[in-house]
Design an enzyme around this catalytic site. Sequence first.
Site, short mmCIF file in Angstrom:
data_model
loop_
_atom_site.label_atom_id
_atom_site.label_comp_id
_atom_site.label_asym_id
_atom_site.label_seq_id
_atom_site.Cartn_x
_atom_site.Cartn_y
_atom_site.Cartn_z
N GLY A 133 0.83 -1.21 0.00
CA GLY A 133 0.00 0.00 0.00
C GLY A 133 0.87 1.25 0.00
O GLY A 133 2.04 1.21 -0.36
N ASP A 179 -2.04 -13.55 3.61
CA ASP A 179 -3.44 -13.12 3.55
C ASP A 179 -3.91 -13.02 5.00
O ASP A 179 -4.04 -14.02 5.69
CB ASP A 179 -4.24 -14.18 2.78
CG ASP A 179 -5.72 -13.85 2.73
OD1 ASP A 179 -6.13 -12.83 3.33
OD2 ASP A 179 -6.47 -14.61 2.09
N TYR A 234 -14.96 2.40 7.40
CA TYR A 234 -13.53 2.58 7.68
C TYR A 234 -13.34 3.15 9.10
O TYR A 234 -12.58 2.61 9.90
CB TYR A 234 -12.94 3.52 6.63
CG TYR A 234 -11.50 3.93 6.81
CD1 TYR A 234 -10.49 2.98 6.83
CD2 TYR A 234 -11.15 5.28 6.91
CE1 TYR A 234 -9.15 3.37 6.95
CE2 TYR A 234 -9.83 5.67 7.02
CZ TYR A 234 -8.84 4.72 7.04
OH TYR A 234 -7.53 5.10 7.16
C1 AKB Z 1 -8.43 8.28 3.83
O1 AKB Z 1 -8.59 9.37 3.28
O2 AKB Z 1 -9.30 7.40 3.89
C2 AKB Z 1 -7.11 8.05 4.54
C3 AKB Z 1 -7.18 8.50 5.96
C4 AKB Z 1 -7.15 9.93 6.28
O3 AKB Z 1 -7.27 7.70 6.83
N1 AKB Z 1 -6.06 8.72 3.86
#
Ligand code: AKB
Length: 332
Positions: free
Chosen positions: A29, A70, A159
């Site tokens: 990444g 993984d 997230y």
């Molecule tokens: C995103 O934009 O999702 C990432 C973060 C700020 O965690 N770069």
Amino acid sequence: RQVTSDASFHSVSFFETDHPKVLITGGLGQLGVGLAKMLRKRFGNNNVILSDIRKPPSHVFHSGPFIYSDILDYKNLREIVVNNRITWLVHYSALLSAVGEANVALARDVNITGLHNVLDIAAEHGLRLFVPSTIGAFGPTSPRNPTPDLCIQRPRTIYGVSKVHAELMGEYYHHRYGLDFRSLRYPGIISADSQPGGGTTDYAVAIFHDAVKTGKFECNLKPDTRLPMMYIDDCLRATVEMMEAPTDTLSMRTYNINAMSFTPEELAQEVQKQMPELEVTYAIDQVRQAIADSWPMNFDDSNARNDWGWKHDYDLPELVQTMLNYIGADSR
Ligand code: AKB
């Protein structure tokens, strides 16, 4: 699966060499290759293993150990940790904010189930575990200007939810099982030779590439959207410093870190100081804009500064100069 008792966590230290043996997940990444480079300089090439489910480009493959791993395959991950006598694990596998909204089921698997695997293996084998968190772990009801370490965290993205979960689970394993869990909440990270994938702050990387390549940039956030940001070298150094910080300096296990805060308009103006011909237009991505509008505008990282001496090197002018030098030289 059950986590074994406290006593067994510490038994491995008996056999440890002076240097940690590091495994980085999600190594291909935005951050893994740079972190591996920094850690290899410090601990030796063979003591840092990059891993991912993707095939590495040849310069990465030839620069040091790389292994398939993984994080959703518990046995595969455990085998790697055992066979390589890993002592530090840096867990970079994750789907970022915008791509997570486009694929919630996958984000839940990678960001939550994957984390559970990593936590159990780290606890069972006495590893020091680093899991990055993010400004995205805050939400619309958090104080946004500035955002302190301890406040309301009710993010509205999968997230963000997964990262709050990671913070809480890591801290729980620390208190319950003695796991040496460490986490930093990263702002948007800006890098020249690696690309972010599917984040809300990605525009701040794309502007440099587009400016150098085409002299034009179409921004997907409104011109006045203020977000905390950091140059990658600061981010990687903070990570190494946090991993090496003596336990007694850590009053918490999850810290905000920051360097600067800017809007697309302010970034564009700074780039235009070097490239006055750059044309910037705006075509708003509603998903990303809604996410950005719920995130911190300024990040209070005073605890990191006071506890273990965090200090950034790059402010906006240095960031812009460094990025343009790097990408400009690369494109020639
Ligand atoms: C995103 O934009 O999702 C990432 C973060 C700020 O965690 N770069």
